[in-house]
Design a protein around this motif. Structure first.
Motif, PDB file in Angstrom:
ATOM      1  N   GLU A 107       0.785  -1.278  -0.028  1.00 18.98           N
ATOM      2  CA  GLU A 107       0.043   0.007   0.113  1.00 18.98           C
ATOM      3  C   GLU A 107       0.802   1.275  -0.037  1.00 18.98           C
ATOM      4  N   ARG A 108       1.667   1.170   0.571  1.00 12.12           N
ATOM      5  CA  ARG A 108       2.898   2.421   0.771  1.00 12.12           C
ATOM      6  C   ARG A 108       3.576   2.483  -0.594  1.00 12.12           C
ATOM      7  N   LEU A 109       4.050   1.533  -0.960  1.00 13.90           N
ATOM      8  CA  LEU A 109       4.840   1.478  -2.417  1.00 13.90           C
ATOM      9  C   LEU A 109       3.835   2.032  -3.550  1.00 13.90           C
ATOM     10  N   ARG A 110       2.469   1.347  -3.517  1.00 10.12           N
ATOM     11  CA  ARG A 110       1.711   1.772  -4.451  1.00 10.12           C
ATOM     12  C   ARG A 110       1.342   3.241  -4.250  1.00 10.12           C
ATOM     13  N   GLY A 111       1.172   3.698  -3.142  1.00 13.74           N
ATOM     14  CA  GLY A 111       0.721   5.182  -2.733  1.00 13.74           C
ATOM     15  C   GLY A 111       1.729   5.833  -3.448  1.00 13.74           C
ATOM     16  N   GLU A 112       3.169   5.709  -3.273  1.00  7.96           N
ATOM     17  CA  GLU A 112       4.292   6.468  -3.882  1.00  7.96           C
ATOM     18  C   GLU A 112       4.370   6.528  -5.335  1.00  7.96           C
ATOM     19  N   PHE A 113       3.908   5.320  -5.840  1.00  8.57           N
ATOM     20  CA  PHE A 113       3.796   5.165  -7.591  1.00  8.57           C
ATOM     21  C   PHE A 113       2.546   6.274  -7.876  1.00  8.57           C
ATOM     22  N   VAL A 114       1.476   6.259  -7.323  1.00 11.86           N
ATOM     23  CA  VAL A 114       0.375   6.980  -7.640  1.00 11.86           C
ATOM     24  C   VAL A 114       0.779   8.507  -7.342  1.00 11.86           C
ATOM     25  N   ALA A 115       1.595   8.922  -6.217  1.00 10.99           N
ATOM     26  CA  ALA A 115       2.077  10.290  -6.180  1.00 10.99           C
ATOM     27  C   ALA A 115       2.849  10.619  -7.114  1.00 10.99           C
ATOM     28  N   ALA A 116       3.784   9.977  -7.420  1.00 11.46           N
ATOM     29  CA  ALA A 116       5.001  10.224  -8.458  1.00 11.46           C
ATOM     30  C   ALA A 116       4.165  10.500  -9.850  1.00 11.46           C
ATOM     31  N   PHE A 117       3.015   9.583 -10.308  1.00 10.03           N
ATOM     32  CA  PHE A 117       2.551   9.799 -11.603  1.00 10.03           C
ATOM     33  C   PHE A 117       1.653  11.216 -11.346  1.00 10.03           C
ATOM     34  N   GLY A 118       0.879  11.414 -10.119  1.00 10.91           N
ATOM     35  CA  GLY A 118       0.360  12.526 -10.025  1.00 10.91           C
ATOM     36  C   GLY A 118       1.258  13.880 -10.281  1.00 10.91           C
ATOM     37  N   ALA A 119       2.564  13.879  -9.582  1.00 13.64           N
ATOM     38  CA  ALA A 119       3.315  15.106  -9.618  1.00 13.64           C
ATOM     39  C   ALA A 119       3.981  15.398 -10.951  1.00 13.64           C
ATOM     40  N   ALA A 120       4.275  14.061 -11.744  1.00 11.96           N
ATOM     41  CA  ALA A 120       4.615  14.275 -13.145  1.00 11.96           C
ATOM     42  C   ALA A 120       3.427  14.947 -13.959  1.00 11.96           C
ATOM     43  N   GLU A 121       2.163  14.551 -13.876  1.00 11.16           N
ATOM     44  CA  GLU A 121       1.144  14.858 -14.790  1.00 11.16           C
ATOM     45  C   GLU A 121       1.053  16.329 -14.502  1.00 11.16           C
ATOM     46  N   ARG A 122       1.112  16.952 -13.291  1.00 14.36           N
ATOM     47  CA  ARG A 122       1.110  18.467 -12.754  1.00 14.36           C
ATOM     48  C   ARG A 122       2.431  19.093 -13.078  1.00 14.36           C
ATOM     49  N   ALA A 123       3.475  18.425 -13.636  1.00 12.14           N
ATOM     50  CA  ALA A 123       4.605  18.895 -13.793  1.00 12.14           C
ATOM     51  C   ALA A 123       5.269  19.541 -12.631  1.00 12.14           C
TER      52      ALA A 123
END
Length: 688
Positions: A107-123
Motif C-alpha cells: 500500500e505504501r509503495l503503490r501510494g508513492e507510485f500514484v503520487a509520482a504519476f500525479g506529480a509528473a502529470e502536474r509537472a
C-alpha cells in the motif's frame, strides 16, 4: 569525440523499426496498467514471483523483461522492484519497507507510485524527491515515469549512465540526486540543444548510447559453453540466445548476493560446496550481462563456435525443459575456428577471455584487421587512470602475487594512448620503447634508499685527475624524470616505485612531498642542498606498489596518505578459471585464502599470480607442485614462523603431525590431496 560531428552523422532513419516496436511496447503497458487503475492495483499484478507470461504478466516482469526498447533495467537482483516474492515463497522488501507487513508495504509503495504519476502529470517534479520508498528502486521508478510521461522524461533509467550523459553534454550532475532528477536535467540539456532538441526521446537515447556509451570501458568478454559438448548450441544459434543450467536454483534475479546464491547451490549440489562460490559469482555475471557485451560460445577447449553480442537482458525461461537461464545474443558464426592450442581454462562453463586471446579470435572473422584503438580498457586500468588523473599519484596495495606491477605497466601504456594490456601482441615492445626513451622509470625502495638517490645529493664519484674518489653533486632519479617531463609537456611520464612502503618515505621525498599535490604542480621551490629551483611538472605520474603482508596502509606517514590515491589489488579467482585434475584452481584459492584470513588477516592472503604460468592458469601436476612447494608453502612458513599450530590450521592434513612441517606429497597425488583438504571432494561443473 566531437559530439557535434557525432550528432550530424547519426542515422535516425535506421531506428524506424525500433521506435515502432518501442511504441507498441509502450501501448501494451498503458493497456495492461492504465494510470487510473494504479490506486487499486493489487500486489498480485505488480510483483515478480507472481503471475505468468501472457495476459497475466506482472508489471515488474513487463517492465524488466518485455519492454527492452523502452530502456533496459535488466541485471542485478529483483530488489530493484522494491517488493518481490522469492523462489522459496518468502517476500523480500526494500530497505525503506523492512518492518512492514507485505500488504502494508505494498500500500505504501503503490501510494508513492500514484503520487509520482500525479506529480509528473502536474509537472511538479520537485515533489518526486519526497518519495523515499521509490528511492530504493530508482531505475524502475524512472523508467515508469518515462513510459507514462515521455514528454517529460527520457527512456534512460540508470543513474550512473544519466550522470555520464549530463557531463558529456556539458552539464554538472548533482551529487546524490535521484535518477529521475538527473533524467530531468538531461532532458533540459537535450531540449536546449539546437539539433537534439528536435529529436524524439527514443532517438536521443539511442544516440547517447551509440556515441557516448558509459559501459564501454567496463566490459568483460566471457566464454560461455552452451552445455556439455555444446549440446544446446543448435537451439542457441536458431533462437539467438545463450543458455546455461543450474535450473534448481530458480530465477537468478531473486538473489541479492553471491553468498545467497552460493547457499542455494550448496543445497542443490552438496557434493560441490567447495566450488560453489566461484560458480555463484559466474552465474550472477551471466545474469548481469548487458546489451552490447561480447560473448564467445565454445565446444571443449579448442573450438570457437561463434562470437556474439548481447541484445537483451537475462530471463528465466520456465517453458524450456532444461538450461532455463537465458540471455539473448546475436551470433556471428564467421568467427568459428579451431584453436591451435588448448585453452586449459575452458573446462568450466564460464571463463573470462583475455584481451589478447579475444583479439586473436577477431582476426579470423570477416576482417583480419583489428583496430588497436578499439580494444577496451580493462576496468582495473580505468580505475587506476581515474585516480592518477585526480591525485597524480597512486599506491596499489594488496597481498603478494596480485599483479600490482602488471597493473601499473598496463596503466602506463593506457596513459600513453597505447593499448592497455601488457599481455596483448606488441605491448612488450611498447614498454621497452617507453623505458628506452625515459618516459617510464622503475625504482625499488629499500631501507637505505634516500633523498640523495631520489632527488639530489653529494655522492662519491671517480676522479680520473686524481687518485681515489671525490664528492660531487648528483641528480637523483626523480629529478631527472621531472627535468625530462618538463621538456616534453604533451606526453605522460611515469615513475613506478616497487615496494614503496619499504623506504623511509619522509626522508626520500623531503620537501618535495608538498609539490606532489595536484594543485601545486608547476610551483617552484628551492632545493635544500643545491639551492636550485625545482618544480614537479603536471605530466608526471607516480604509481607505487605496496605488499600489505609487510606493512599495512595505516602505517604510512599521514602526509603520504593524503597525497596518494589508494587502490586495493586483491586476489582474483576469475583469473584462474581452470583445473589440475580434481582441483579447481579458483575454488582452491578461495578456500586457502579463507583459512589465511581467519588465522591471520586479509593482508596475508595468497595472490592469484602464484597459480599462473606465463600468464595462464597452471595446468599440469608438475606446475602445481612447483607453485605449491616452491612459492606458496615458503610464504606460509614465513607468515607462521615459530607457530607450527598456526601453519597446521591453514594447511590441515598437509602438515606432518610429528615435525610440524608441510608434508611432501608426490607430484601426481598433490592435486587430489589439495582438493580433499580444501574443497571437500568438490567436482568440477564440467559443462565446458
Amino acid at each position: 569525440m566531437n559530439i557535434r560531428n557525432a550528432i550530424a552523422e547519426f542515422d535516425r532513419s535506421a531506428l524506424a523499426d525500433t521506435i515502432a516496436a518501442a511504441e507498441d511496447q509502450r501501448q501494451q503497458v498503458l493497456k495492461l496498467f492504465p494510470l487510473e487503475e494504479w490506486p487499486t492495483l493489487p500486489l498480485s499484478r505488480y510483483a515478480l514471483g507472481l503471475g505468468a507470461d501472457g495476459d497475466d504478466v506482472t508489471y515488474c516482469r513487463l517492465m524488466e523483461f518485455n519492454t527492452p526498447d523502452l530502456g533496459s533495467i535488466s541485471g542485478g537482483s529483483a530488489l530493484k522492484h522494491m517488493i518481490y516474492r522469492h523462489n522459496s515463497g518468502e517476500w523480500k522488501l526494500a530497505a525503506n519497507l523492512i518492518g512492514s507487513e507485505v500488504e502494508q508495504a505494498w500500500e505504501r509503495l503503490r501510494g508513492e507510485f500514484v503520487a509520482a504519476f500525479g506529480a509528473a502529470e502536474r509537472a511538479e517534479f520537485s515533489a518526486l524527491d519526497d518519495l523515499w520508498v521509490l528511492r530504493s528502486g530508482q531505475a524502475l521508478a524512472t523508467k515508469s515515469l518515462a513510459v507514462y510521461f515521455p514528454e517529460h522524461f527520457l527512456p534512460i533509467a540508470s543513474g550512473t549512465h544519466l550522470r555520464a550523459f549530463v557531463e558529456a553534454l556539458g552539464g554538472s550532475p548533482e551529487r546524490n540526486a535521484p535518477a529521475w532528477r538527473v533524467n530531468r536535467q538531461l532532458r533540459e540539456l537535450v531540449r536546449r540543444d539546437p539539433m537534439l532538441g528536435r529529436w524524439s526521446p527514443l532517438e536521443v537515447m539511442h544516440f547517447l548510447y551509440s556515441a557516448l556509451d558509459p559501459r564501454e570501458k567496463k566490459r568483460t568478454v566471457w566464454k560461455i559453453a552452451p552445455g556439455r559438448d555444446a549440446k544446446f548450441w543448435g537451439d542457441c544459434l536458431r533462437n539467438a540466445y545463450i543458455c546455461v543450467g543450474w535450473d534448481d536454483v530458480g530465477d537468478l534475479a531473486q538473489y541479492t548476493s553471491d553468498n545467497e546464491l552460493k547457499t542455494a547451490l550448496d543445497e542443490c549440489e552438496p557434493q560441490s560446496i567447495g566450488g560453489n562460490l566461484v560458480k555463484a559469482r559466474n552465474l550472477l555475471s551471466f545474469r548481469d550481462l548487458q546489451q552490447g557485451d561480447r560473448v564467445v560460445a565454445n565446444r571443449g577447449m579448442t573450438r570457437v563456435l561463434a562470437i556474439g553480442t548481447v541484445t537483451g537482458g537475462y530471463r528465466f525461461d520456465e517453458s524450456r525443459g532444461e538450461a532455463k537461464h537465458v540471455v539473448p545474443v546475436a551470433w556471428d558464426t564467421t568467427y568459428q575456428q579451431d584453436l591451435a592450442e588448448q585453452q586449459r581454462a575452458w573446462v568450466p562453463t564460464f571463463a573470462k577471455v583475455p584481451e589478447k586471446l579475444f583479439v586473436q579470435f577477431l582476426q579470423v572473422g570477416p576482417s583480419s584487421e583489428v583496430d588497436e584503438s578499439d580494444v577496451e580498457v580493462p576496468q582495473d586500468v580505468s580505475q587506476l587512470l581515474s585516480v592518477l588523473e585526480r591525485k597524480k599519484q597512486a599506491i596499489l596495495h594488496g597481498p603478494p602475487g596480485t599483479g600490482k606491477t602488471r597493473l601499473a605497466l598496463s596503466a602506463a601504456l593506457a596513459a600513453s594512448d597505447r593499448a592497455s594490456s601488457i599481455d596483448a601482441p606488441g605491448r612488450g615492445d611498447a614498454i621497452s620503447k617507453m623505458l628506452a626513451d625515459g618516459r617510464i622509470r622503475f625504482v625499488t625502495f629499500h631501507p637505505s634508499y634516500g633523498y640523495e638517490d631520489f632527488v639530489e645529493g653529494y655522492k662519491p664519484v671517480h676522479d680520473e685527475a686524481a687518485t681515489g674518489l671525490r664528492l660531487a653533486m648528483t641528480d637523483g632519479l626523480f629529478y631527472d624524470l621531472c627535468t625530462a617531463a618538463a621538456q616534453d609537456p604533451d606526453r605522460a611520464y611515469l615513475l613506478i616505485i616497487d615496494e614503496i612502503n619499504r623506504g623511509d618515505l619522509p626522508r626520500i621525498f623531503g620537501e618535495l612531498i608538498t609539490l606532489l599535490e595536484s594543485d601545486k604542480r608547476g610551483i617552484e621551490l628551492r632545493l635544500a642542498i643545491s639551492k636550485r629551483s625545482f618544480a614537479v611538472p603536471p605530466n608526471v605520474r607516480i604509481i607505487g606498489t605496496m605488499n600489505t603482508a609487510d606493512r599495512s596502509v595505516s602505517h604510512l606517514d599521514a602526509a603520504i596518505r593524503r597525497r596518494f590515491g589508494f587502490l586495493y589489488t586483491g586476489p582474483d579467482p576469475d583469473a584462474l578459471s581452470g583445473s589440475v585434475g580434481p582441483l579447481e584452481l579458483a575454488s582452491f584459492l578461495n578456500a586457502l585464502n579463507a583459512r589465511i584470513s581467519g588465522c591471520l588477516d586479509i593482508d596475508h592472503q595468497i595472490g592469484h599470480a602464484y597459480l599462473l604460468c606465463d600468464s595462464e592458469p597452471i595446468a599440469t601436476d608438475e606446475e602445481l607442485s612447483t607453485a605449491f612447494y616452491h612459492d606458496i608453502v615458503p610464504l606460509l612458513e614465513d607468515y607462521c614462523v615459530g607457530r607450527a599450530e598456526l601453519l597446521r590450521q591453514i594447511l590441515g592434513r598437509l602438515v606432518d603431525e610429528d615435525t610440524g612441517r608441510p608434508a611432501q606429497v608426490a607430484v601426481q597425488d598433490l592435486a587430489s590431496a589439495l582438493a580433499e583438504e580444501f574443497l571437500a571432494g568438490a567436482a568440477r561443473d564440467g559443462d565446458g
